[in-house]
Design a protein around this motif. Structure first.
Motif, PDB file in Angstrom:
ATOM      1  N   ASP A 133       0.743  -1.284   0.044  1.00 25.47           N
ATOM      2  CA  ASP A 133       0.062   0.088   0.036  1.00 25.47           C
ATOM      3  C   ASP A 133       0.842   1.282   0.043  1.00 25.47           C
ATOM      4  OD1 ASP A 133      -2.424   1.216  -0.097  1.00 25.47           O
ATOM      5  OD2 ASP A 133      -3.103   0.816   2.072  1.00 25.47           O
ATOM      6  N   ILE A 134       1.997   1.322   0.759  1.00 29.14           N
ATOM      7  CA  ILE A 134       2.973   2.306   0.800  1.00 29.14           C
ATOM      8  C   ILE A 134       3.564   2.674  -0.390  1.00 29.14           C
ATOM      9  CG2 ILE A 134       5.146   3.258   1.825  1.00 29.14           C
ATOM     10  CD1 ILE A 134       4.132   1.742   4.665  1.00 29.14           C
ATOM     11  N   HIS A 135       3.904   1.405  -1.260  1.00 26.40           N
ATOM     12  CA  HIS A 135       4.408   1.669  -2.726  1.00 26.40           C
ATOM     13  C   HIS A 135       3.473   2.528  -3.552  1.00 26.40           C
ATOM     14  CE1 HIS A 135       8.482  -0.548  -2.992  1.00 26.40           C
ATOM     15  NE2 HIS A 135       7.899  -1.306  -1.584  1.00 26.40           N
ATOM     16  N   LYS A 136       2.255   2.131  -3.281  1.00 23.57           N
ATOM     17  CA  LYS A 136       1.089   2.934  -4.224  1.00 23.57           C
ATOM     18  C   LYS A 136       1.021   4.460  -3.930  1.00 23.57           C
ATOM     19  CE  LYS A 136      -1.535  -1.188  -4.681  1.00 23.57           C
ATOM     20  NZ  LYS A 136      -3.035  -1.895  -4.049  1.00 23.57           N
ATOM     21  N   GLN A 137       1.731   4.775  -2.611  1.00 26.00           N
ATOM     22  CA  GLN A 137       1.455   6.171  -2.221  1.00 26.00           C
ATOM     23  C   GLN A 137       2.730   6.868  -2.580  1.00 26.00           C
ATOM     24  OE1 GLN A 137      -1.163   7.580  -1.186  1.00 26.00           O
ATOM     25  NE2 GLN A 137      -2.434   5.722  -0.821  1.00 26.00           N
ATOM     26  N   SER A 138       3.577   6.431  -3.273  1.00 27.14           N
ATOM     27  CA  SER A 138       5.147   7.215  -3.388  1.00 27.14           C
ATOM     28  C   SER A 138       5.011   8.382  -3.846  1.00 27.14           C
ATOM     29  CB  SER A 138       5.918   6.109  -4.523  1.00 27.14           C
ATOM     30  OG  SER A 138       5.168   6.334  -5.876  1.00 27.14           O
ATOM     31  N   HIS A 139       4.037   8.984  -4.490  1.00 29.32           N
ATOM     32  CA  HIS A 139       3.755  10.244  -4.733  1.00 29.32           C
ATOM     33  C   HIS A 139       3.791  11.348  -3.570  1.00 29.32           C
ATOM     34  CE1 HIS A 139      -0.080   8.781  -4.114  1.00 29.32           C
ATOM     35  NE2 HIS A 139      -0.490  10.179  -3.702  1.00 29.32           N
ATOM     36  N   PHE A 140       3.446  10.424  -2.182  1.00 34.20           N
ATOM     37  CA  PHE A 140       3.229  11.272  -1.161  1.00 34.20           C
ATOM     38  C   PHE A 140       4.324  11.542  -0.345  1.00 34.20           C
ATOM     39  CE2 PHE A 140       1.322  11.872   3.374  1.00 34.20           C
ATOM     40  CZ  PHE A 140       0.678  12.743   3.079  1.00 34.20           C
ATOM     41  N   LEU A 141       5.665  11.166  -0.813  1.00 34.92           N
ATOM     42  CA  LEU A 141       6.919  11.270  -0.214  1.00 34.92           C
ATOM     43  C   LEU A 141       7.530  12.640  -0.595  1.00 34.92           C
ATOM     44  CD1 LEU A 141       8.586   7.772  -1.003  1.00 34.92           C
ATOM     45  CD2 LEU A 141       7.173   8.366   0.773  1.00 34.92           C
ATOM     46  N   PRO A 142       8.534  13.161   0.551  1.00 33.90           N
ATOM     47  CA  PRO A 142       9.013  12.577   1.630  1.00 33.90           C
ATOM     48  C   PRO A 142       7.905  12.556   2.685  1.00 33.90           C
ATOM     49  CG  PRO A 142       9.542  14.739   1.348  1.00 33.90           C
ATOM     50  CD  PRO A 142       8.922  14.635   0.112  1.00 33.90           C
ATOM     51  N   ALA A 143       7.915  11.323   3.495  1.00 32.40           N
ATOM     52  CA  ALA A 143       6.834  11.305   4.576  1.00 32.40           C
ATOM     53  C   ALA A 143       7.484  10.335   5.724  1.00 32.40           C
ATOM     54  CB  ALA A 143       5.709  10.557   3.922  1.00 32.40           C
ATOM     55  N   VAL A 144       6.739  10.489   6.849  1.00 30.74           N
ATOM     56  CA  VAL A 144       7.327   9.531   7.823  1.00 30.74           C
ATOM     57  C   VAL A 144       6.301   8.473   7.958  1.00 30.74           C
ATOM     58  CG1 VAL A 144       7.591   9.380  10.442  1.00 30.74           C
ATOM     59  CG2 VAL A 144       8.335  11.390   9.109  1.00 30.74           C
ATOM     60  N   ASN A 145       6.729   7.097   7.912  1.00 32.96           N
ATOM     61  CA  ASN A 145       5.844   6.015   8.064  1.00 32.96           C
ATOM     62  C   ASN A 145       5.990   5.632   9.616  1.00 32.96           C
ATOM     63  OD1 ASN A 145       6.417   2.560   7.037  1.00 32.96           O
ATOM     64  ND2 ASN A 145       4.447   3.614   7.486  1.00 32.96           N
ATOM     65  N   LYS A 146       4.655   5.332   9.936  1.00 29.05           N
ATOM     66  CA  LYS A 146       4.546   5.170  11.543  1.00 29.05           C
ATOM     67  C   LYS A 146       3.460   3.891  11.615  1.00 29.05           C
ATOM     68  CE  LYS A 146       4.980   9.906  13.312  1.00 29.05           C
ATOM     69  NZ  LYS A 146       4.359  11.092  14.068  1.00 29.05           N
ATOM     70  N   LEU A 147       4.167   2.965  12.426  1.00 28.99           N
ATOM     71  CA  LEU A 147       3.301   1.952  12.632  1.00 28.99           C
ATOM     72  C   LEU A 147       2.157   2.399  13.581  1.00 28.99           C
ATOM     73  CD1 LEU A 147       5.667  -0.710  14.057  1.00 28.99           C
ATOM     74  CD2 LEU A 147       4.485  -0.869  11.733  1.00 28.99           C
TER      75      LEU A 147
END
Length: 380
Positions: A133-147
């Protein structure tokens, strides 16, 4: 007005770590009875509470049976069984912070959605189910991924700057939070008692460890304008009011380059960003926590003196029985206070204690904090 007899109440705390230990140190002054539940037989609170129970904080039966013998139940860590707390609450026990609030804060996804629903300013975000799911949101980077769940003390947080970083993403439910190019990181601790009284501590400035994502230094008061300080306190008040929470709440926030405040995360318990208050403020965060959950009058939170706090972490490369180097040098310094947490075993970057430094001159304060951080080493 009926005078409460706080000494006749038993306060149960879920968690027996250093936060609980410092709460007990405040409770001793009021002859309060404290019971502790913790999974570690050698927890820092074990020998200073009136009753210690070893048990799993996430186990329904352990939490429920423990709580039945208490009048008021509170926490020093969020990772607890909220279903047991809800049962205790339904049976007439006072549980603060309230179980549904702990449940909300346990999941960073619901926490962020709460800010959005209540119009509390926070960074843009998207919820994600897994790494795919995160790979599909690559346009949103740079971002912080939080559990979503189980993150603590810097664990469960990963900065993804570009598509090259996507392999570092967590393969679990969580969120992507738009990276904020901030000027400073602040924290405001706010307390609310059952009567609805609210009090904030002055905002502090946090400097984080570059690798471990946990607070390394703290400076009080924060080096910010009166306007931003006032807005930060008002934002903390709005947060605890929107929650309807009883207890103490740490509100971590960013100051952006344009002077906007954004909530990062909240913690419904005493917090690392308030350790300095033991010596630096008229009322400590630990005493304020007691006052709020027991519905006592809230204490005065004004600062006595500018202060710095330095976390004492276990040195990299050392695991075993803790040895503190540099203590004599600290004891020789004026206005420096050492707090060790009663942890027998050290390991890399484990929180083993902290120093509080009081100094009117801010440049001297920073110099002393940096110097003493290099003076004290915890090894094995």
């Amino acid at each position: 007005m009926v005078q409460e007899n706080y000494q006749q109440k038993t306060l149960g705390i879920l968690g027996g770590g250093q936060l609980g230990r410092m709460v007990i140190q405040s409770a001793i002054n009021y002859n309060l009875t404290i019971h502790i539940l913790d999974p570690d037989a050698n927890a820092p609170c074990r020998h200073i509470c009136q009753q210690f129970t070893q048990g799993n904080l996430k186990d329904f039966d352990a939490v429920y049976e423990f709580g039945k013998n208490c009048d008021v139940i509170t926490i020093e860590i969020e990772h607890v069984n909220t279903e047991a707390l809800k049962r205790l609450e339904s049976e007439g026990k006072k549980v603060f912070p309230q179980p549904h609030i702990i449940e909300l804060i346990q999941d960073k996804r619901s926490q962020k959605q709460f800010y959005k629903q209540k119009n509390l300013p926070t960074a843009d975000f998207v919820l994600v189910a897994d790494k795919e799911d995160i790979h599909k949101q690559s346009h949103f980077l740079p971002a912080v991924n939080k559990l979503g769940k189980e993150g603590y003390d810097g664990r469960g947080v990963q900065l993804l700057k570009s598509a090259e970083d996507l392999e570092k993403a967590f393969d679990a439910p969580g969120l992507l939070e738009k990276y904020v190019d901030f000027e400073k990181e602040l924290a405001v601790i706010v307390a609310r008692n059952e009567a609805g009284a609210i009090s904030t501590f002055p905002p502090v400035e946090c400097a984080f460890h570059p690798e471990q994502n946990l607070v390394e230094f703290l400076f009080s008061p924060a080096d910010i304008s009166v306007k931003i300080a006032t807005e930060a306190e008002q934002l903390a008040i709005a947060t605890i009011q929107n929650l309807g929470m009883v207890g103490i709440l740490a509100v971590e926030m960013f100051v952006t380059k344009t002077g906007e405040l954004l909530i990062n995360e909240i913690a419904p318990r005493p917090h690392n960003s308030g350790h300095h208050t033991i010596e630096a403020n008229f009322t400590s965060q630990f005493e304020q926590h007691l006052r709020s959950v027991l519905n006592m009058p809230l204490g005065n939170t004004e600062a006595r003196c500018p202060a710095a706090m330095v976390n004492l972490l276990g040195e990299a490369g050392f695991t075993g029985d803790a040895i503190v180097e540099g203590m004599d040098a600290v004891l020789a310094e004026k206005g420096v206070f050492m707090h060790l947490y009663g942890k027998k075993t050290t390991k890399p970057f484990r929180k083993m204690g902290h120093l509080t430094i009081l100094e009117e001159n801010r440049s001297l304060l920073k110099e002393k904090a940096l110097r003493l951080k290099e003076t004290v080493k915890i090894k094995a």
